[in-house]
Enzyme design. Structure first.
Site, short mmCIF file in Angstrom:
data_model
loop_
_atom_site.label_atom_id
_atom_site.label_comp_id
_atom_site.label_asym_id
_atom_site.label_seq_id
_atom_site.Cartn_x
_atom_site.Cartn_y
_atom_site.Cartn_z
N GLU A 126 -60.86 -24.04 25.03
CA GLU A 126 -60.46 -24.09 23.75
C GLU A 126 -60.85 -25.25 23.08
O GLU A 126 -60.55 -25.64 21.84
CB GLU A 126 -58.79 -23.70 23.55
CG GLU A 126 -58.11 -25.10 24.12
CD GLU A 126 -56.55 -24.76 23.99
OE1 GLU A 126 -56.06 -24.83 22.67
OE2 GLU A 126 -55.91 -24.75 25.02
N CYS A 152 -54.53 -21.95 25.93
CA CYS A 152 -54.59 -22.40 27.49
C CYS A 152 -54.76 -21.32 28.39
O CYS A 152 -54.74 -21.54 29.66
CB CYS A 152 -53.59 -23.31 27.89
SG CYS A 152 -53.46 -24.78 26.93
N HIS A 165 -48.54 -23.44 33.95
CA HIS A 165 -49.27 -23.97 33.14
C HIS A 165 -48.65 -25.34 32.64
O HIS A 165 -47.46 -25.40 32.57
CB HIS A 165 -49.68 -23.12 31.71
CG HIS A 165 -50.13 -24.07 30.58
ND1 HIS A 165 -51.36 -24.80 30.68
CD2 HIS A 165 -49.75 -24.32 29.45
CE1 HIS A 165 -51.49 -25.40 29.51
NE2 HIS A 165 -50.33 -25.09 28.75
N1 CAA Z 1 -35.30 -41.53 28.37
C1 CAA Z 1 -35.22 -40.34 28.96
N2 CAA Z 1 -35.44 -39.19 28.44
C2 CAA Z 1 -35.86 -39.24 27.00
C3 CAA Z 1 -35.50 -40.62 26.20
C4 CAA Z 1 -35.51 -41.61 27.02
N3 CAA Z 1 -35.13 -42.82 26.32
N4 CAA Z 1 -35.88 -40.11 24.85
C5 CAA Z 1 -35.92 -38.67 24.94
N5 CAA Z 1 -35.89 -38.12 26.11
C6 CAA Z 1 -35.95 -36.83 26.63
C7 CAA Z 1 -35.44 -35.90 25.63
O1 CAA Z 1 -34.08 -35.54 25.79
C8 CAA Z 1 -36.27 -34.64 25.82
O2 CAA Z 1 -35.91 -34.12 26.87
P1 CAA Z 1 -35.52 -32.43 27.15
O3 CAA Z 1 -36.66 -31.76 26.64
O4 CAA Z 1 -35.46 -32.16 28.56
O5 CAA Z 1 -34.35 -32.28 26.30
C9 CAA Z 1 -37.56 -35.19 25.97
O6 CAA Z 1 -37.47 -36.43 26.17
C10 CAA Z 1 -38.68 -34.99 24.90
O7 CAA Z 1 -37.95 -35.43 23.69
P2 CAA Z 1 -38.02 -34.84 22.21
O8 CAA Z 1 -37.96 -33.32 22.63
O9 CAA Z 1 -37.36 -35.36 21.58
O10 CAA Z 1 -39.74 -35.12 22.06
P3 CAA Z 1 -40.61 -34.87 20.91
O11 CAA Z 1 -39.83 -34.32 19.90
O12 CAA Z 1 -41.44 -36.11 20.62
O13 CAA Z 1 -41.58 -33.50 21.38
C11 CAA Z 1 -43.21 -32.33 22.49
C12 CAA Z 1 -42.10 -33.43 22.67
C13 CAA Z 1 -42.65 -31.16 21.96
C14 CAA Z 1 -43.65 -32.03 24.08
C15 CAA Z 1 -44.54 -33.02 21.92
O14 CAA Z 1 -44.95 -33.87 22.59
C16 CAA Z 1 -45.32 -32.02 21.27
O15 CAA Z 1 -45.49 -31.63 20.22
N6 CAA Z 1 -46.40 -31.60 22.36
C17 CAA Z 1 -47.40 -30.78 22.07
C18 CAA Z 1 -47.22 -29.24 22.13
C19 CAA Z 1 -46.87 -28.67 23.68
O16 CAA Z 1 -47.30 -29.60 24.55
N7 CAA Z 1 -45.90 -27.69 23.62
C20 CAA Z 1 -45.91 -27.15 24.79
C21 CAA Z 1 -45.55 -25.72 24.98
S1 CAA Z 1 -47.22 -24.94 24.32
C22 CAA Z 1 -48.28 -24.78 25.55
O17 CAA Z 1 -47.88 -25.12 26.78
C23 CAA Z 1 -49.69 -24.85 25.18
C24 CAA Z 1 -50.53 -26.15 25.21
O18 CAA Z 1 -50.80 -26.50 26.41
C25 CAA Z 1 -50.15 -26.91 24.06
#
Ligand code: CAA
Length: 418
Positions: free
Chosen positions: A61, A93, A215
């Protein structure tokens, strides 16, 4: 990832524990999906018979051209027979899984032939974005034939498609757009849907699997889906032994991704390699396997026996899985945003451990150069432009590399074998 978290003013534990990433692969600007894909296929060249090879399919992709297939560039770099079909497959993916299924069906229809499947991607979200922590780059190559040396792909898959807007990348930009939390929910829902249908159609349950690979956009993602599957399983519930085994195997399958990041369509297969390599290192200590030397590492600590360091990141019980055996079934869950999801299985064949490249993998991982955050940002911003201007790639970081994108002149890419 610790340095990156600090630079972004975020608690490093969010990246390392919450998201589950310790390191991230950052490609120099002379690397793209063509060079990564060709490099991944190099170890397979001795097994490729130019009279039997009939297709080269690249799943990606992050393709380098909206029209021409990257398979053609790779085909030339590898000096393969001209009497093959070269194509590129795209569905986020999921692309490599579509390619693998096409390869399997082709082999069934044309016994004796070979198909080369390559999954290659560079995951770019942008400096300072929420997705930045999940970036990565890499490629996986798979040679498909009627006499597999590692795994036999079973004819049992269940696939689901649904048009949703969770993650996408318009053709005029190199960085992806994502609805992060929404995409995570969609992934879990799609897993539960295909798993339920798969287990009903194939009259099986979690207890029938030695391991399940996912994945891995980040290493926490598959774990969330697996736990949701355990809860929602409408058929026979997994026994506590099964839960423990699948969670321990899951940890093995995430070791490489934790150090590389998301490689999009290759991520599922990187997880599979990680699972098999961990088993290889754990069970080859009486042989000459160099990875049993404590200077080599699979995870964050030496790879010998049971590496508990990443289990500690997830609060899972530390378990050391027994050796993988021929005949055991591995489940594979493929998810491509947009979205297509597929669950299928593959069975280990006798002699599978002899066909691995585990020591090469570890060497490649451990030979990387650590970048400061500033160096990473400079490298990220120096990538070949999404515009008609001419481009000359960097002469740095070329040692150990076989193929480079040397330049783009008048909108034509020039690759070199070095
Ligand atoms: N210590 C330990 N854990 C902590 C923490 C700390 N100090 N602070 C936060 N966390 C934890 C949170 O509790 C959360 O855990 P859970 O998911 O178990 O609840 C985790 O860290 C992530 O925190 P947030 O949800 O607040 O993180 P974020 O808002 O920054 O978003 C994300 C995370 C959504 C993965 C972001 O990185 C993102 O948008 N990534 C790209 C999209 C993606 O990968 N999507 C996955 C599904 S789509 C797919 O699979 C296709 C692909 O390849 C893209």
């Amino acid at each position: 990832m610790e340095d990156l978290a600090i630079a972004r003013g975020i608690d490093p534990n969010k990246f390392i524990i919450g998201i589950g990433q310790s390191q991230q692969a950052v490609p120099p600007n002379h690397q793209d999906i063509v060079t990564l894909g060709a490099q991944a296929a190099l170890p397979l060249l001795p097994s490729i018979d130019n009279n039997r090879l009939k297709m080269v399919i690249v799943g990606t992709e992050s393709g380098v051209d909206a029209s021409k297939s990257s398979a053609l560039y790779i085909h030339k770099l590898l000096n393969l027979s001209p009497w093959v079909r070269c194509v590129e497959v795209k569905e986020a993916c999921y692309g490599a899984t579509a390619a693998l299924m096409m390869a399997r069906d082709y082999i069934l229809a044309h016994p004796g032939t070979q198909v080369l499947v390559i999954a290659a991607d560079i995951a770019r979200y942008g400096v300072g974005t929420p997705g930045e922590v999940t970036q990565g780059a890499g490629a996986v190559a798979m040679l498909v034939s009627e006499n597999p040396r590692v795994l036999q792909i079973n004819d049992d898959s269940v696939v689901k498609s649904a048009e949703i807007q969770d993650f996408w990348r318009p053709v005029y930009q190199s960085t992806a757009l994502a609805r992060g939390k929404f995409s995570t929910e969609q992934y879990i829902n799609m897993f539960c849907d295909v798993w339920q249908r798969y287990s009903a159609e194939n009259a099986c349950n979690f207890n029938d699997f030695e391991a399940i690979c996912f994945h891995l956009p980040y290493t926490k993602m598959g774990l969330k889906a697996l736990r949701a599957g355990f809860e929602e399983n409408s058929g026979m519930s997994p026994t506590s032994d099964t839960r423990e085994r699948l969670l321990a195997r899951y940890q093995d399958s995430t070791k490489y991704s934790r150090r590389i990041g998301n490689i999009y369509t290759g991520s599922l297969y990187l997880g599979l390699i990680s699972l098999l390599d961990c088993d290889y290192f754990r069970n080859s200590c009486d042989s000459s396997a160099t990875a049993c030397d404590s200077s080599e590492s699979v995870g964050d600590s030496p790879a010998v026996a049971c590496d508990l360091s990443s289990a500690a990141h997830t609060n899972e019980p530390p378990t050391c899985p027994s050796p993988l055996l021929p005949g055991q079934k591995i489940g594979l869950f493929s998810y491509g945003s947009g979205a297509v999801a597929e669950f299928f299985s593959a069975t280990l064949v006798p002699g599978w451990r002899d066909a691995l490249f585990s020591n090469q993998h570890i060497k490649a991982l451990n030979n990387r150069t650590q970048l400061s955050v500033l160096q990473y940002e400079a490298m990220f911003n120096s990538a070949a432009p999404y515009s008609p201007q001419d481009f000359a790639s960097s002469q740095n970081h070329r040692s150990g590399v076989r193929f480079v994108l040397d330049s783009i002149t008048s909108q034509e890419r020039r690759y070199l074998s070095i």
